[in-house]
Design an enzyme around this catalytic site. Structure first.
Site, PDB file in Angstrom:
ATOM      1  N   PRO A   8       3.759  35.069  75.379  1.00  0.00           N
ATOM      2  CG  PRO A   8       5.931  35.040  74.564  1.00  0.00           C
ATOM      3  CD  PRO A   8       4.576  34.440  74.369  1.00  0.00           C
ATOM      4  CD  GLU A   9       0.525  39.194  79.065  1.00  0.00           C
ATOM      5  OE1 GLU A   9       0.485  40.232  79.744  1.00  0.00           O
ATOM      6  OE2 GLU A   9      -0.378  38.341  79.064  1.00  0.00           O
TER       7      GLU A   9
END
Ligand code: ZN
Length: 277
Positions: free
Chosen positions: A2-3
Site C-alpha cells: 500500500p502507498e
C-alpha cells in the site's frame, strides 16, 4: 504494497472507531511489547496520523503506537465483540466500549514517548508526507531544486522516501506520466514549468487516488473506459501495469523499465527522454 493514499484511508477507518474514545482493552501480541499494554489501556485516542507508510495512533498521555505495515500488515475495524475472519496473525487489539481496531501480520510495531518519536530512525529520516494536507506544491518545487535531489533521476527520486514519503511504485509511474517527464530526466534537466507541473501533479495524483480508492485517471476518462468494458484494474491507471497496451493520450505502446529495483511504466510518446537516452 500500500502507498500513502491507501495508508491514509486505512488510518481514516481506524480513526472513525478510535478517536475521542477510551481504549478499554489494549493487547499487544509481540513479546517485547506486552509490558506496554497497561500504558495504553484506559487512555483516550486523540488522533490517527500517517507518515509515509507508517501509522501513528496517538494517546492522551503523550504515547504513540507506531506501526509500519510493511508488505502484509493490515488493519481491520469491527463492532465488538465480532472478530474478522482471517488466517493472519493478530498483533494489536485496541477495544473501545463499542468497537475494535485490530492490526494483523505487521511486525514493525512500537510504543513511543514524544522524545522517542522525535528521534525515531525511520520517521526522522523521511521527507514530508504526500498526504499531509498542509504540504504545498511550492515546498515540493524547493525540494526538487535542492542540492540533495537536483541531480538525481526523477525515476529514483520518486521512490525515495527521503524526498517525499508515501509515494510508492504506482504513484511514481503515474505522476511522471501525468507530468510528461521521462524517468531518466533529473530536476536539473527540467524547465521551471516542468518542475511546477511535477510538483502540483504529485499532490494532485496522490489526493485523487486517496479520494477515489486508488484511481489516478481523470473521472471523465475512467467513465469512458468503463463504458468500453474495461475492468477496474484495467482502467484505474494511465500507465502502471499497462506495458504493451496503448497510451490513452497518444496511442503509443506503454513500456516497462526497472528503476531502483522496481517496475516503472512510461509512454515514450508522452514522456520524451533526454537526448542521451
Ligand atoms: Zn502517450
Amino acid at each position: 504494497m500500500p502507498e500513502g493514499p491507501e495508508i491514509r484511508r486505512a488510518a481514516d477507518r481506524v480513526a472513525r472507531v478510535l478517536v475521542g474514545q477510551v481504549v478499554e482493552v489494549a493487547r499487544l501480541h509481540l513479546p517485547n511489547l506486552q509490558s506496554q499494554e497497561a500504558r495504553l489501556a484506559g487512555r483516550t485516542v486523540t488522533a490517527v496520523d500517517t507518515r509515509g507508510k507508517a501509522m501513528l495512533t496517538r494517546f492522551d498521555n503523550g504515547l504513540t503506537l507506531y506501526s509500519h505495515n510493511q508488505l502484509y500488515g493490515r488493519w481491520y475495524t469491527v463492532r465488538r465483540p465480532r472478530m474478522p475472519k482471517t488466517a493472519r496473525q493478530l498483533r494489536v487489539e485496541l477495544h473501545t466500549a463499542t468497537h475494535s481496531a485490530l492490526l494483523y501480520s505487521a511486525s514493525d510495531i512500537e510504543v513511543l514517548t514524544r522524545p522517542e518519536l522525535a528521534r525515531h530512525p525511520f520517521l526522522s529520516r523521511i521527507g514530508p508526507d504526500v498526504m499531509d494536507r498542509d504540504l504545498a506544491a511550492d515546498q515540493l518545487q524547493e525540494r526538487l531544486m535542492s542540492p540533495a535531489f537536483l541531480r538525481r533521476s526523477t525515476g529514483s527520486l520518486f521512490l525515495d522516501q527521503r524526498f517525499v514519503a508515501g509515494i510508492g511504485n504506482y504513484l511514481r509511474s503515474e505522476i511522471l506520466f501525468i507530468s510528461g517527464v521521462h524517468p531518466a530526466r533529473r530536476p536539473v534537466d527540467l524547465t521551471a514549468r516542468d518542475i511546477e507541473k511535477l510538483s502540483s501533479n504529485t499532490l494532485r495524483a496522490a489526493r485523487r487516488s486517496y479520494r477515489t480508492g486508488g484511481v489516478t485517471v481523470l473521472p471523465a476518462l475512467e467513465r469512458q473506459l468503463k463504458q468500453d468494458g474495461l475492468s477496474f484494474g484495467k482502467r484505474r491507471f494511465y500507465v502502471f501495469g499497462r506495458d504493451g497496451e496503448r497510451c490513452h493520450a497518444c496511442g503509443d505502446k506503454i513500456e516497462r523499465l526497472v528503476v531502483s529495483g522496481r517496475n516503472l511504466y512510461l509512454c515514450p510518446g508522452c514522456q520524451p527522454g533526454p537526448p542521451e537516452c
